[in-house]
Scaffold this active site. Structure first.
Site, PDB file in Angstrom:
ATOM      1  N   LYS A   1       6.722  55.062  34.157  1.00  0.00           N
ATOM      2  CA  LYS A   1       7.680  54.281  33.364  1.00  0.00           C
ATOM      3  C   LYS A   1       9.110  54.909  33.380  1.00  0.00           C
ATOM      4  CE  LYS A   1       8.525  52.978  28.422  1.00  0.00           C
ATOM      5  NZ  LYS A   1       8.327  52.993  27.322  1.00  0.00           N
TER       6      LYS A   1
ATOM      7  N   GLU B   1       2.524  61.297  38.779  1.00  0.00           N
ATOM      8  CA  GLU B   1       1.856  60.825  37.579  1.00  0.00           C
ATOM      9  C   GLU B   1       0.822  59.996  37.948  1.00  0.00           C
ATOM     10  OE1 GLU B   1       3.122  61.056  34.561  1.00  0.00           O
ATOM     11  OE2 GLU B   1       5.266  61.801  34.716  1.00  0.00           O
TER      12      GLU B   1
ATOM     13  N   LYS C   1       6.416  50.256  35.296  1.00  0.00           N
ATOM     14  CA  LYS C   1       7.384  49.500  34.343  1.00  0.00           C
ATOM     15  C   LYS C   1       8.698  50.203  34.585  1.00  0.00           C
ATOM     16  CE  LYS C   1       8.301  49.317  29.367  1.00  0.00           C
ATOM     17  NZ  LYS C   1       8.028  49.686  28.210  1.00  0.00           N
TER      18      LYS C   1
ATOM     19  N   TYR D   1       6.526  38.351  28.828  1.00  0.00           N
ATOM     20  CA  TYR D   1       6.953  37.424  27.724  1.00  0.00           C
ATOM     21  C   TYR D   1       6.624  35.988  28.147  1.00  0.00           C
ATOM     22  CZ  TYR D   1       8.418  42.103  26.044  1.00  0.00           C
ATOM     23  OH  TYR D   1       8.347  43.290  25.694  1.00  0.00           O
TER      24      TYR D   1
ATOM     25  N   SER E   1      11.457  43.163  29.027  1.00  0.00           N
ATOM     26  CA  SER E   1      12.574  42.330  28.097  1.00  0.00           C
ATOM     27  C   SER E   1      13.707  41.686  28.880  1.00  0.00           C
ATOM     28  CB  SER E   1      12.912  42.981  26.658  1.00  0.00           C
ATOM     29  OG  SER E   1      13.355  44.227  26.936  1.00  0.00           O
TER      30      SER E   1
ATOM     31  N   LYS F   1      16.484  58.536  26.954  1.00  0.00           N
ATOM     32  CA  LYS F   1      14.975  58.991  27.050  1.00  0.00           C
ATOM     33  C   LYS F   1      14.767  59.686  28.394  1.00  0.00           C
ATOM     34  CE  LYS F   1      13.226  55.444  23.797  1.00  0.00           C
ATOM     35  NZ  LYS F   1      12.357  54.681  23.456  1.00  0.00           N
TER      36      LYS F   1
HETATM   37  C1  PBG Z   1       8.511  52.027  23.534  1.00  0.00           C
HETATM   38  C2  PBG Z   1       8.434  51.041  24.552  1.00  0.00           C
HETATM   39  C3  PBG Z   1       9.485  50.307  25.248  1.00  0.00           C
HETATM   40  C4  PBG Z   1       9.047  49.205  25.685  1.00  0.00           C
HETATM   41  C5  PBG Z   1       7.598  49.113  25.522  1.00  0.00           C
HETATM   42  N1  PBG Z   1       7.452  50.569  24.886  1.00  0.00           N
HETATM   43  C6  PBG Z   1      10.801  50.636  25.136  1.00  0.00           C
HETATM   44  C7  PBG Z   1      11.304  51.979  25.391  1.00  0.00           C
HETATM   45  O1  PBG Z   1      10.796  52.874  26.158  1.00  0.00           O
HETATM   46  O2  PBG Z   1      12.279  52.397  25.050  1.00  0.00           O
HETATM   47  C8  PBG Z   1       9.911  48.225  26.582  1.00  0.00           C
HETATM   48  C9  PBG Z   1       9.523  47.016  26.809  1.00  0.00           C
HETATM   49  C10 PBG Z   1      10.424  46.134  27.234  1.00  0.00           C
HETATM   50  O3  PBG Z   1      11.648  46.306  27.485  1.00  0.00           O
HETATM   51  O4  PBG Z   1       9.906  44.689  27.439  1.00  0.00           O
HETATM   52  N2  PBG Z   1       7.301  53.222  23.749  1.00  0.00           N
END
Ligand code: PBG
Length: 428
Positions: free
Chosen positions: A295, A333, A348, A413, A374, A317
């Site tokens: 991620k 990982e 992701k 989505y 998203s 983050k």
């Molecule tokens: C948080 C989480 C995030 C998403 C899924 N779980 C956001 C982040 O890490 O800040 C993002 C999903 C998306 O953007 O569709 N644990």
């Protein structure tokens, strides 16, 4: 050629197969689309059949019926071989010798039937996991940055959305809660409240639809007053092992409510093994773990954070999510998550990280998930609204490409919209 739009084998329950006990015939919907009609039922059509829109062959059919063809053949009258006549190019087309090619890949792309036969990757509603935002309210609230997505009221809108998705063959869901500020804290303890929003929603869904697969998000950010995935120390450091302790409680609480797959998205070290042990200790040997293995610290999460109001209150983050510049690190990982007992590995974001999906696919035998996040969704939606791209075609292509890169399942989505297209039920 008429074909039932069953997008891929194994996709039972989407285009429910034609049951000849009740099947009475096809009713035309348009010149090319028909619905299969069931006997004596006013119920919705149970299959959509669409005549191919492309011309299959250049040779004309004689138009005889099967019986006439048979009779002609019995009488010794066989059709002539196709004429040697070669269709001409437009006036001015240069006259050339055919290139001496031993391989002409276009031969295998000549007709829809050949292209379908050699298609290497398929897309099916059974590959989709549908992310759903839920909140405590009664109404469904539109999410500004994600056209077509809503924060669903967990008592009403959620049940309805799941009903509609199941109708087009989507049976897997992942829940993301919008938690009221009053319940947020620095240690995110609401995350493991057995009567919190997520456990309540899981119980309701499992009661209504026992056969669906429920994925949950394991991370503290929706519950953290700091908006981080873990506990923040006074000097701003995200505390790893203490956070893992909270995540274990959260995962167990979700399992207790009936979750099928818990999905740590937090990127703390060692959380897969710890969660596996915590689940097993409570008797949840059958609950799976989908690890967010690779991620990345991505700007593509923007609209999601708006949806949940979960933006970090300070900083970013980057001390736990991966650097988008890194490729080899995804293997570190992967090795850890495999050794710690993950059941599914997730990459992701999705489309900008196809190389990482392929990397994991080639280096692990575990199922691979891709998250079309998203920002990816919103860009395609925006491009479609502005008529800069064909939204539907780009949506389907982007999903197919994630599969081609090596993803078994896709969190998207677009799950319901894409599944509707696959079922021939547009505009759903
Ligand atoms: C948080 C989480 C995030 C998403 C899924 N779980 C956001 C982040 O890490 O800040 C993002 C999903 C998306 O953007 O569709 N644990």
């Amino acid at each position: 050629m008429a074909s039932i739009l069953s997008p891929a084998p194994g996709n039972v329950g989407v285009v429910r197969s034609i049951d000849d006990k009740i099947y009475v015939g096809l009713r035309p919907l348009s010149t090319r689309t028909y619905v299969a009609v069931a006997r004596g039922s006013k119920a919705r059509p149970f299959a959509v059949v669409r005549a191919s829109s492309e011309k299959e062959v250049s040779v004309k059919s004689s138009g005889l019926s099967i019986e006439e063809c048979e009779a002609a053949a019995v009488a010794g009258k066989f059709p002539d071989p196709p004429p040697l006549y070669r269709p001409q190019g437009p006036k001015g087309t240069p006259v050339v010798q055919p290139l001496p090619l031993s391989r002409r890949p276009r031969r295998n792309r000549k007709s829809p039937a050949l292209r379908a036969a050699f298609q290497e990757t398929t897309l099916s509603p059974s590959n989709f996991v549908h992310p759903l935002f839920i909140h405590e309210g009664e109404e469904d609230v539109p999410i500004g940055a994600m056209p077509g997505c809503f924060r669903l009221g967990w008592r009403h809108g959620l049940l309805e959305e799941v009903y509609k998705a199941r109708d087009v063959g989507v049976n897997s869901f992942v829940l993301f809660p919008k938690i009221p500020d009053a319940l947020k804290s620095q240690t995110g303890d609401e995350a493991y409240n057995d009567n919190g929003l997520v456990p309540r929603a899981i119980r309701l869904l499992k009661d209504k639809y026992p056969d669906i697969v429920i994925y949950t998000d394991v991370a503290l950010d929706p519950y953290s007053s700091d908006g981080h995935d873990g506990i923040v120390r006074e000097d701003g450091v995200i505390m790893n092992d203490e956070t893992v302790h909270q995540l274990c409680r959260q995962a167990v609480s979700q399992a207790r409510a009936g979750a099928d797959v818990v999905s740590p998205s937090d990127m703390m070290d060692g959380r897969i093994l710890a969660i596996r042990m915590a689940l097993d200790a409570e008797g949840f040997q059958d609950v799976s773990i989908m690890s967010y293995t690779a991620k990345y610290a991505s700007a593509f999460y923007g609209p999601f954070r708006e949806a949940l109001d979960s933006n970090p209150r300070f900083g970013d983050k980057k001390t736990y999510q991966m650097n988008p510049a890194n490729y080899r690190e995804a293997l570190v990982e992967t090795e850890a998550d495999e050794a710690e007992g993950a059941d599914i590995l997730l990459v992701k974001p999705g489309l900008p990280y196809l190389d990482i999906i392929r990397l994991l696919r080639d280096n692990s035998s575990l199922p691979i998930a891709a998250y079309q996040v998203s920002g990816e969704y919103s860009m395609i939606k925006a491009g479609g609204v502005l008529k800069m791209i064909d939204e539907e075609k780009v949506m389907m292509e982007s999903l197919l490409c994630l599969r081609r890169a090596g993803a078994d399942i896709i969190l998207t989505y677009f799950a319901r919209q894409a599944a509707s297209v696959l079922c021939g039920m547009k505009g759903n």
